[in-house]
Design a protein around this motif. Structure first.
Motif, mmCIF file in Angstrom:
data_model
loop_
_atom_site.group_PDB
_atom_site.id
_atom_site.type_symbol
_atom_site.label_atom_id
_atom_site.label_comp_id
_atom_site.label_asym_id
_atom_site.label_seq_id
_atom_site.Cartn_x
_atom_site.Cartn_y
_atom_site.Cartn_z
ATOM 1 N N GLY A 97 17.054 104.193 64.542
ATOM 2 C CA GLY A 97 16.323 102.933 64.661
ATOM 3 C C GLY A 97 16.869 102.061 65.759
ATOM 4 N N GLY A 98 16.938 100.767 65.481
ATOM 5 C CA GLY A 98 17.355 99.801 66.477
ATOM 6 C C GLY A 98 16.208 98.883 66.850
ATOM 7 N N ALA A 99 16.523 97.844 67.598
ATOM 8 C CA ALA A 99 15.542 96.815 67.935
ATOM 9 C C ALA A 99 14.370 97.337 68.755
ATOM 10 C CB ALA A 99 16.227 95.673 68.682
ATOM 11 N N ASP A 100 14.547 98.453 69.443
ATOM 12 C CA ASP A 100 13.449 99.016 70.230
ATOM 13 C C ASP A 100 12.378 99.655 69.347
ATOM 14 O OD1 ASP A 100 14.667 98.255 72.569
ATOM 15 O OD2 ASP A 100 15.598 100.207 72.938
ATOM 16 N N HIS A 101 12.735 99.985 68.112
ATOM 17 C CA HIS A 101 11.815 100.708 67.235
ATOM 18 C C HIS A 101 11.393 99.921 65.999
ATOM 19 C CE1 HIS A 101 12.543 104.270 69.621
ATOM 20 N NE2 HIS A 101 13.842 104.195 69.394
ATOM 21 N N LEU A 102 12.222 99.002 65.536
ATOM 22 C CA LEU A 102 11.973 98.331 64.270
ATOM 23 C C LEU A 102 12.074 96.818 64.435
ATOM 24 C CD1 LEU A 102 14.225 100.657 62.064
ATOM 25 C CD2 LEU A 102 11.718 100.697 62.166
ATOM 26 N N LYS A 103 11.182 96.095 63.738
ATOM 27 C CA LYS A 103 11.197 94.633 63.793
ATOM 28 C C LYS A 103 11.879 94.039 62.568
ATOM 29 C CE LYS A 103 8.184 90.565 64.356
ATOM 30 N NZ LYS A 103 8.890 90.045 65.534
ATOM 31 N N ARG A 104 11.412 94.418 61.371
ATOM 32 C CA ARG A 104 12.000 93.903 60.130
ATOM 33 C C ARG A 104 12.097 95.025 59.097
ATOM 34 N NH1 ARG A 104 8.838 89.128 57.662
ATOM 35 N NH2 ARG A 104 10.529 89.304 56.166
ATOM 36 N N PRO A 105 12.988 95.998 59.307
ATOM 37 C CA PRO A 105 13.112 97.089 58.342
ATOM 38 C C PRO A 105 13.598 96.576 56.991
ATOM 39 C CG PRO A 105 14.957 97.110 59.867
ATOM 40 C CD PRO A 105 13.988 96.082 60.382
ATOM 41 N N SER A 106 12.968 97.069 55.915
ATOM 42 C CA SER A 106 13.309 96.548 54.592
ATOM 43 C C SER A 106 13.510 97.631 53.546
ATOM 44 C CB SER A 106 12.214 95.589 54.109
ATOM 45 O OG SER A 106 10.964 96.250 54.051
ATOM 46 N N SER A 107 13.128 98.874 53.834
ATOM 47 C CA SER A 107 13.232 99.927 52.825
ATOM 48 C C SER A 107 13.256 101.275 53.526
ATOM 49 C CB SER A 107 12.057 99.837 51.844
ATOM 50 O OG SER A 107 12.148 100.805 50.823
ATOM 51 N N VAL A 108 13.809 102.287 52.850
ATOM 52 C CA VAL A 108 13.899 103.620 53.442
ATOM 53 C C VAL A 108 13.680 104.668 52.357
ATOM 54 C CG1 VAL A 108 16.413 103.678 53.169
ATOM 55 C CG2 VAL A 108 15.321 105.178 54.845
ATOM 56 N N ALA A 109 13.025 105.756 52.740
ATOM 57 C CA ALA A 109 12.889 106.942 51.904
ATOM 58 C C ALA A 109 13.209 108.144 52.777
ATOM 59 C CB ALA A 109 11.482 107.053 51.324
ATOM 60 N N VAL A 110 13.561 109.263 52.152
ATOM 61 C CA VAL A 110 13.981 110.417 52.939
ATOM 62 C C VAL A 110 13.528 111.694 52.251
ATOM 63 C CG1 VAL A 110 16.254 110.530 51.832
ATOM 64 C CG2 VAL A 110 15.960 111.488 54.116
ATOM 65 N N VAL A 140 4.588 87.298 60.063
ATOM 66 C CA VAL A 140 3.302 86.621 60.257
ATOM 67 C C VAL A 140 2.852 86.672 61.715
ATOM 68 C CG1 VAL A 140 3.611 85.108 58.271
ATOM 69 C CG2 VAL A 140 4.487 84.393 60.493
ATOM 70 N N ASP A 141 3.795 86.847 62.640
ATOM 71 C CA ASP A 141 3.459 86.865 64.057
ATOM 72 C C ASP A 141 3.444 88.273 64.631
ATOM 73 O OD1 ASP A 141 6.159 87.318 63.749
ATOM 74 O OD2 ASP A 141 6.752 86.121 65.500
ATOM 75 N N SER A 142 3.396 89.278 63.755
ATOM 76 C CA SER A 142 3.505 90.659 64.215
ATOM 77 C C SER A 142 2.411 91.524 63.604
ATOM 78 C CB SER A 142 4.877 91.227 63.819
ATOM 79 O OG SER A 142 4.928 92.622 64.041
ATOM 80 N N GLU A 143 2.000 92.540 64.346
ATOM 81 C CA GLU A 143 1.080 93.545 63.828
ATOM 82 C C GLU A 143 1.826 94.782 63.348
ATOM 83 O OE1 GLU A 143 -2.293 93.059 63.485
ATOM 84 O OE2 GLU A 143 -1.693 91.014 64.031
ATOM 85 N N GLN A 144 3.164 94.767 63.469
ATOM 86 C CA GLN A 144 3.960 95.935 63.139
ATOM 87 C C GLN A 144 4.315 95.951 61.654
ATOM 88 O OE1 GLN A 144 7.256 96.117 65.861
ATOM 89 N NE2 GLN A 144 5.945 96.188 67.658
ATOM 90 N N HIS A 145 3.312 96.112 60.812
ATOM 91 C CA HIS A 145 3.477 96.272 59.370
ATOM 92 C C HIS A 145 3.205 97.753 59.107
ATOM 93 C CE1 HIS A 145 2.771 91.764 58.425
ATOM 94 N NE2 HIS A 145 2.905 91.904 59.733
ATOM 95 N N ARG A 146 4.239 98.566 58.964
ATOM 96 C CA ARG A 146 4.058 100.002 59.118
ATOM 97 C C ARG A 146 5.236 100.789 58.563
ATOM 98 N NH1 ARG A 146 5.643 100.392 65.534
ATOM 99 N NH2 ARG A 146 7.714 99.484 65.271
ATOM 100 N N ILE A 147 5.101 102.106 58.635
ATOM 101 C CA ILE A 147 6.203 103.022 58.339
ATOM 102 C C ILE A 147 6.516 103.780 59.613
ATOM 103 C CG2 ILE A 147 6.990 104.992 56.979
ATOM 104 C CD1 ILE A 147 4.903 104.150 54.850
ATOM 105 N N ARG A 189 -0.752 100.106 60.169
ATOM 106 C CA ARG A 189 -0.674 98.873 60.958
ATOM 107 C C ARG A 189 -1.107 97.734 60.048
ATOM 108 N NH1 ARG A 189 -5.923 97.532 62.552
ATOM 109 N NH2 ARG A 189 -7.456 99.236 62.377
ATOM 110 N N ARG A 190 -1.081 96.524 60.571
ATOM 111 C CA ARG A 190 -1.426 95.388 59.740
ATOM 112 C C ARG A 190 -2.919 95.381 59.405
ATOM 113 N NH1 ARG A 190 0.481 89.095 60.625
ATOM 114 N NH2 ARG A 190 0.338 88.529 58.421
ATOM 115 N N GLY A 191 -3.226 95.101 58.134
ATOM 116 C CA GLY A 191 -4.609 95.048 57.712
ATOM 117 C C GLY A 191 -4.722 95.192 56.209
ATOM 118 N N ALA A 192 -5.941 95.228 55.719
ATOM 119 C CA ALA A 192 -6.201 95.321 54.282
ATOM 120 C C ALA A 192 -6.929 96.599 53.906
ATOM 121 C CB ALA A 192 -7.020 94.117 53.811
ATOM 122 N N GLY A 193 -7.223 97.453 54.879
ATOM 123 C CA GLY A 193 -7.922 98.686 54.592
ATOM 124 C C GLY A 193 -7.002 99.770 54.071
#
Length: 206
Positions: free
Chosen positions: A64-77, A92-99, A114-118
């Motif tokens: 990881g690192g700042a180039d790849h992740l904005k707010r990492p909060s959980s991990v699975a393997v 709130v200011d990012s579209e990077q809601h993702r895995i 990505r960010r959204g409700a679908g």
């Protein structure tokens, strides 16, 4: 504040700490996972990385690192450690809601959502867990639901909606899976956890 992982081995009675020394010192650990060999993967929010330790607690590597992740909060393997799924909560200011999926070599192999409700989209996701069949369960907190994905990230199903009754959520925060595939979801707004069947049917609220 103590920033570390406590390891208690009930069988042997041993106790040790992980993440207290460089180069594997933890700054803000938020979640962890363990692979079949006993390696421990710890999501560190401040350094925006997942730190990997041997079963004995020795630092092995980081991804990881700042180039790849904005707010990492959980991990699975995956059991063999070949896939490391890092949940990026975004903001709130990012579209990077993702895995973000990393290989064992630390390279990004896939980005899911990505960010959204679908279906397959997220809004402030907080937790990801891997099921025995390789699928993923995600606490999609901002959408008041749990999403179920296959191992490649394709959406399968979802359950939950905002509300105060059983089967509904105020602020879902984390989840766990038992051997039968039942899903246990904590809700910090109501101070409860709810148990759902593998198909998402509410079984019990505690």
């Amino acid at each position: 504040m103590r920033r570390l992982v406590h390891v208690l081995d009930r069988a042997s009675g041993d106790y040790r700490q992980i993440g207290t020394q460089e180069p594997g010192r933890l700054t803000k650990p938020l979640g962890l996972a363990v692979d079949a060999s006993g390696r421990v993967y710890v999501c560190d929010a401040t350094s925006r990385r997942v730190l990997i330790y041997s079963s004995g607690g020795d630092f092995v590597a980081a991804v990881g690192g700042a180039d790849h992740l904005k707010r990492p909060s959980s991990v699975a393997v995956s059991p063999d450690g070949s896939r490391i799924y890092v949940l990026d909560t975004g903001g709130v200011d990012s579209e990077q809601h993702r895995i973000v999926v990393f290989g064992a070599d630390g390279h990004v192999s896939k980005v899911i959502g990505r960010r959204g409700a679908g279906a397959g989209q997220f809004n402030l996701p907080l937790s990801v867990k891997r099921a025995a069949d390789g699928g993923l369960h995600v606490v999609d907190a901002g959408n008041f639901r749990v999403q179920q994905l296959n191992a490649d990230g394709a959406p399968l199903s979802r359950f939950g909606k905002p509300g105060r009754y059983p089967g509904q959520f105020g602020h879902p925060k984390d989840l766990a899976l038992d051997a039968s595939g039942n899903v246990y979801v904590t809700d910090s707004h109501f101070g409860v956890f709810q148990i759902f069947s593998p198909s998402g049917r509410i079984l019990l609220s505690i």
